[in-house]
Design a protein around this motif. Structure first.
Motif, PDB file in Angstrom:
ATOM      1  N   ALA A  27      20.154   1.802  42.382  1.00 42.88           N
ATOM      2  CA  ALA A  27      21.788   2.130  41.943  1.00 42.88           C
ATOM      3  C   ALA A  27      21.926   1.233  40.944  1.00 42.88           C
ATOM      4  O   ALA A  27      22.875   1.683  39.944  1.00 42.88           O
ATOM      5  N   LEU A  28      21.548   0.061  40.945  1.00 49.55           N
ATOM      6  CA  LEU A  28      22.182  -1.046  39.808  1.00 49.55           C
ATOM      7  C   LEU A  28      21.685  -0.582  38.316  1.00 49.55           C
ATOM      8  O   LEU A  28      22.258  -0.495  37.422  1.00 49.55           O
ATOM      9  N   LEU A  29      20.519  -0.144  38.562  1.00 53.42           N
ATOM     10  CA  LEU A  29      19.699   0.225  37.131  1.00 53.42           C
ATOM     11  C   LEU A  29      20.127   1.679  36.776  1.00 53.42           C
ATOM     12  O   LEU A  29      19.634   1.952  35.662  1.00 53.42           O
ATOM     13  N   ALA A  30      20.916   2.329  37.520  1.00 53.32           N
ATOM     14  CA  ALA A  30      21.140   3.762  37.126  1.00 53.32           C
ATOM     15  C   ALA A  30      22.289   3.688  36.187  1.00 53.32           C
ATOM     16  O   ALA A  30      22.427   4.609  35.421  1.00 53.32           O
ATOM     17  N   ALA A  31      22.972   2.846  35.975  1.00 52.76           N
ATOM     18  CA  ALA A  31      24.001   2.555  35.088  1.00 52.76           C
ATOM     19  C   ALA A  31      23.191   2.259  33.572  1.00 52.76           C
ATOM     20  O   ALA A  31      22.727   1.285  33.496  1.00 52.76           O
ATOM     21  N   PRO A  32      23.372   2.983  32.542  1.00 52.71           N
ATOM     22  CA  PRO A  32      22.772   2.596  31.330  1.00 52.71           C
ATOM     23  C   PRO A  32      23.098   1.497  30.635  1.00 52.71           C
ATOM     24  O   PRO A  32      21.783   0.951  30.012  1.00 52.71           O
ATOM     25  N   ALA A  33      24.410   0.816  30.824  1.00 53.07           N
ATOM     26  CA  ALA A  33      24.356  -0.268  30.248  1.00 53.07           C
ATOM     27  C   ALA A  33      23.371  -1.732  30.861  1.00 53.07           C
ATOM     28  O   ALA A  33      22.839  -2.449  30.440  1.00 53.07           O
TER      29      ALA A  33
END
Length: 124
Positions: A27-33
């Motif tokens: 979930a944390l890595l799902a944000a492109p930034a």
């Protein structure tokens, strides 16, 4: 807990707590930034200013993303004088991120070592 695998063998299911931890990391890595930051740190350590320049983000936003990644244990930091230098200390995290980026880049017909496109900030 053991489950069948189409009759060809057996495997152990992960503990529910492990699945929760993995889901939280994804979930944390799902944000492109944040994914871009981990990608950049997988290629070498950097301070927040260097990372903001590389990913094209505002310094406060990059700092906030790094704080979340650090709290989750996906990145670490050490002090060098007045600045904090961030790095990925988990080779497994690096491998997962690199594998996904390279595989998806190959599917798109791009070279896996092509530069990562700069991300837009939330205000763009």
């Amino acid at each position: 807990m053991t489950a069948g695998s189409g009759g060809s063998g057996r495997f152990e299911d992960p503990a529910p707590e492990v699945l929760v931890q993995v889901a939280e990391a994804f979930a944390l890595l799902a944000a492109p930034a944040r994914l871009h930051l981990v990608w950049a740190l997988a290629h070498g350590e950097s301070d927040v200013t260097g990372l903001a320049e590389r990913v094209g983000g505002a310094l406060p936003a990059v700092s906030q993303h790094l704080s979340k990644l650090k709290l989750a244990g996906l990145v670490r930091a050490r002090r060098e004088g007045r600045r904090q230098v961030y790095y990925v200390d988990d080779s497994d995290v690096v491998e997962v991120v690199r594998l996904m980026v390279e595989r998806l880049a190959e599917r798109d017909g791009r070279r896996s070592h092509a530069p990562v496109r700069r991300l837009r900030s939330a205000g763009d």
